[in-house]
Design a protein around this motif. Structure first.
Motif, PDB file in Angstrom:
ATOM      1  N   ARG A 117      -7.987   8.744  -0.012  1.00 27.13           N
ATOM      2  CA  ARG A 117      -6.833   8.150   0.667  1.00 27.13           C
ATOM      3  C   ARG A 117      -6.511   6.770   0.106  1.00 27.13           C
ATOM      4  O   ARG A 117      -7.396   5.997  -0.217  1.00 27.13           O
ATOM      5  CB  ARG A 117      -7.116   8.036   2.168  1.00 27.13           C
ATOM      6  CG  ARG A 117      -7.254   9.399   2.829  1.00 27.13           C
ATOM      7  CD  ARG A 117      -7.365   9.300   4.321  1.00 27.13           C
ATOM      8  NE  ARG A 117      -8.657   8.766   4.757  1.00 27.13           N
ATOM      9  CZ  ARG A 117      -8.815   7.573   5.316  1.00 27.13           C
ATOM     10  NH1 ARG A 117      -7.782   6.766   5.500  1.00 27.13           N
ATOM     11  NH2 ARG A 117     -10.009   7.185   5.702  1.00 27.13           N
ATOM     12  N   ARG A 119      -3.574   3.267   0.490  1.00 29.45           N
ATOM     13  CA  ARG A 119      -2.873   2.523   1.539  1.00 29.45           C
ATOM     14  C   ARG A 119      -1.575   3.237   1.885  1.00 29.45           C
ATOM     15  O   ARG A 119      -1.067   4.042   1.104  1.00 29.45           O
ATOM     16  CB  ARG A 119      -2.591   1.093   1.069  1.00 29.45           C
ATOM     17  CG  ARG A 119      -3.839   0.231   1.027  1.00 29.45           C
ATOM     18  CD  ARG A 119      -3.540  -1.127   0.454  1.00 29.45           C
ATOM     19  NE  ARG A 119      -2.575  -1.846   1.264  1.00 29.45           N
ATOM     20  CZ  ARG A 119      -1.384  -2.268   0.820  1.00 29.45           C
ATOM     21  NH1 ARG A 119      -1.022  -2.048  -0.427  1.00 29.45           N
ATOM     22  NH2 ARG A 119      -0.581  -2.934   1.614  1.00 29.45           N
ATOM     23  N   LYS A 183      -1.808  -0.010 -12.571  1.00 30.48           N
ATOM     24  CA  LYS A 183      -2.903  -0.162 -11.613  1.00 30.48           C
ATOM     25  C   LYS A 183      -4.187   0.513 -12.092  1.00 30.48           C
ATOM     26  O   LYS A 183      -4.165   1.657 -12.542  1.00 30.48           O
ATOM     27  CB  LYS A 183      -2.438   0.464 -10.289  1.00 30.48           C
ATOM     28  CG  LYS A 183      -3.421   0.365  -9.150  1.00 30.48           C
ATOM     29  CD  LYS A 183      -2.665   0.545  -7.843  1.00 30.48           C
ATOM     30  CE  LYS A 183      -3.575   0.873  -6.695  1.00 30.48           C
ATOM     31  NZ  LYS A 183      -2.867   0.857  -5.411  1.00 30.48           N
TER      32      LYS A 183
HETATM   33  C1  BTN Z   1      -4.706   1.957  -2.566  1.00 28.31           C
HETATM   34  O1  BTN Z   1      -4.529   1.302  -3.588  1.00 28.31           O
HETATM   35  O2  BTN Z   1      -3.772   2.538  -2.007  1.00 28.31           O
HETATM   36  C2  BTN Z   1      -6.092   2.044  -2.001  1.00 28.31           C
HETATM   37  C3  BTN Z   1      -6.934   3.074  -2.696  1.00 28.31           C
HETATM   38  C4  BTN Z   1      -8.351   3.162  -2.169  1.00 28.31           C
HETATM   39  C5  BTN Z   1      -9.132   4.292  -2.775  1.00 28.31           C
HETATM   40  C6  BTN Z   1     -10.565   4.264  -2.349  1.00 28.31           C
HETATM   41  S1  BTN Z   1     -11.562   5.415  -3.249  1.00 28.31           S
HETATM   42  C7  BTN Z   1     -12.882   5.162  -2.147  1.00 28.31           C
HETATM   43  C8  BTN Z   1     -12.288   5.056  -0.766  1.00 28.31           C
HETATM   44  N1  BTN Z   1     -12.132   6.370  -0.167  1.00 28.31           N
HETATM   45  C9  BTN Z   1     -10.845   6.685   0.019  1.00 28.31           C
HETATM   46  O3  BTN Z   1     -10.428   7.763   0.498  1.00 28.31           O
HETATM   47  N2  BTN Z   1     -10.065   5.678  -0.401  1.00 28.31           N
HETATM   48  C10 BTN Z   1     -10.845   4.569  -0.892  1.00 28.31           C
END
Ligand code: BTN
Length: 314
Positions: A117, A119, A183
């Motif tokens: 997931r 943001r 990114k």
């Molecule tokens: C973003 O840039 O939108 C945030 C991304 C965050 C990804 C990391 S991977 C480990 C942790 N588990 C997830 O499901 N998401 C975060």
């Protein structure tokens, strides 16, 4: 994957070849049991070859050396446990669901996420040979105002470590790390527990490290360290260095808050002085505030933003 599998991987990592008999005698299990374990490690994606008279060989050594991370955790005054999982939906979800069994300052790492997931309810694309991990900080007197600066602090720490490695990375407010305009790292922090009661913060970190490329549909916005630098990075070392740096400065964050890091943050923040789009509105990014908020100007008025989607117009 259990402790015996981790032991087998360690022996494979540390030796050019190791025989099934040797592994069986180290672990005090049968040769058949070793065969089974090697097969399931291969099914998990570990590249293990077997050569007659020589034994097993790990042909791709880009694995997470769980034992080294645990050695560091043992010496750490902050971190208490490192949990390694081969595949999980999301490390953040996993920590949220199981946190009652975890100590404060547990780190959960997954080699693959099936429902990573991001943001704003976005997905986090799972790339091979990346870093996907969550840090659980428990027993915090939940303070909603602290979560944003803590996430900014985490981004700053990761940027600092990457720069020590010679990577020319920057921070895009609030906590994305960019390299060459794309990114490479995102952070998703989530509060869990009662507001104003005792609860926890889960800091999820995703870094695109050694994948050669990213899928077509995100190639204009995302990249990997390897794609940009043509180098392979030692992911184990990167994880340890991030945890060391996080631990080293967390007490300063606790004592002084974000303002202690503000100058460093500003010096790497790519938004400053740029025209940006926030939720569709065009503004000029003027400053980063004492608590990490984005200070913008629109029609001569100063607006402070503490969350939202930011698009930069270069
Ligand atoms: C973003 O840039 O939108 C945030 C991304 C965050 C990804 C990391 S991977 C480990 C942790 N588990 C997830 O499901 N998401 C975060």
């Amino acid at each position: 994957m259990d402790e015996k599998d981790i032991f087998i991987l360690r022996k494979l990592y540390e030796n050019e070849y190791i025989s099934g008999e040797e592994l069986a005698s180290y672990l005090n299990i049968s040769r058949m049991a070793i065969n089974k374990r090697i097969k399931s490690l291969k099914d998990l994606g570990y590249k293990i070859e077997s050569t007659k008279k020589k034994g097993y060989e790990l042909s791709d050594k880009d694995i997470i050396r769980v034992w080294e991370i645990r050695d560091y955790i043992q010496s750490s005054n902050l971190f208490k446990e490192f949990i390694y999982i081969d595949e999980v939906d999301s490390t953040n979800t996993y920590v949220k669901q199981n946190q009652q069994h975890f100590k404060n300052a547990t780190v959960v790492y997954a080699e693959r996420q099936t429902q990573g997931r991001g943001r704003l309810s976005r997905r986090w694309v799972d790339l091979e040979k990346g870093i996907k991990m969550s840090i659980l900080l428990k027993l915090l007197l939940l303070d909603l105002e602290k979560i944003i600066p803590l996430t900014l602090f985490t981004g700053l720490v990761i940027n600092r470590v990457l720069r020590k490695y010679g990577v020319n990375s920057f921070i895009k407010w609030s906590n994305d790390i960019y390299l060459n305009g794309k990114k490479i790292c995102g952070i998703l922090s989530e509060l869990s527990g009662e507001v104003e009661g005792l609860g926890s913060i889960i800091i999820g970190i995703g870094i695109n490290v050694n994948a050669k490329s990213v899928p077509e549909d995100i190639k204009d916005i995302a990249t990997t360290l390897k794609a940009e630098t043509s180098q392979d990075f030692d992911r184990t070392r990167l994880i340890i260095d991030i945890l060391i740096e996080f631990e080293r400065d967390l007490s300063n964050f606790d004592k002084y808050g974000f303002s202690y890091f503000r100058d460093e943050y500003k010096s790497f923040c790519i938004n400053l002085g740029k025209e940006i789009l926030i939720n569709g509105e065009r503004m000029l990014c003027r400053d980063i505030g004492e608590n990490g908020e984005l200070v913008c100007e629109k029609d001569g008025k100063i607006i402070e933003i503490s969350s939202g989607e930011v698009t930069i117009r270069f």
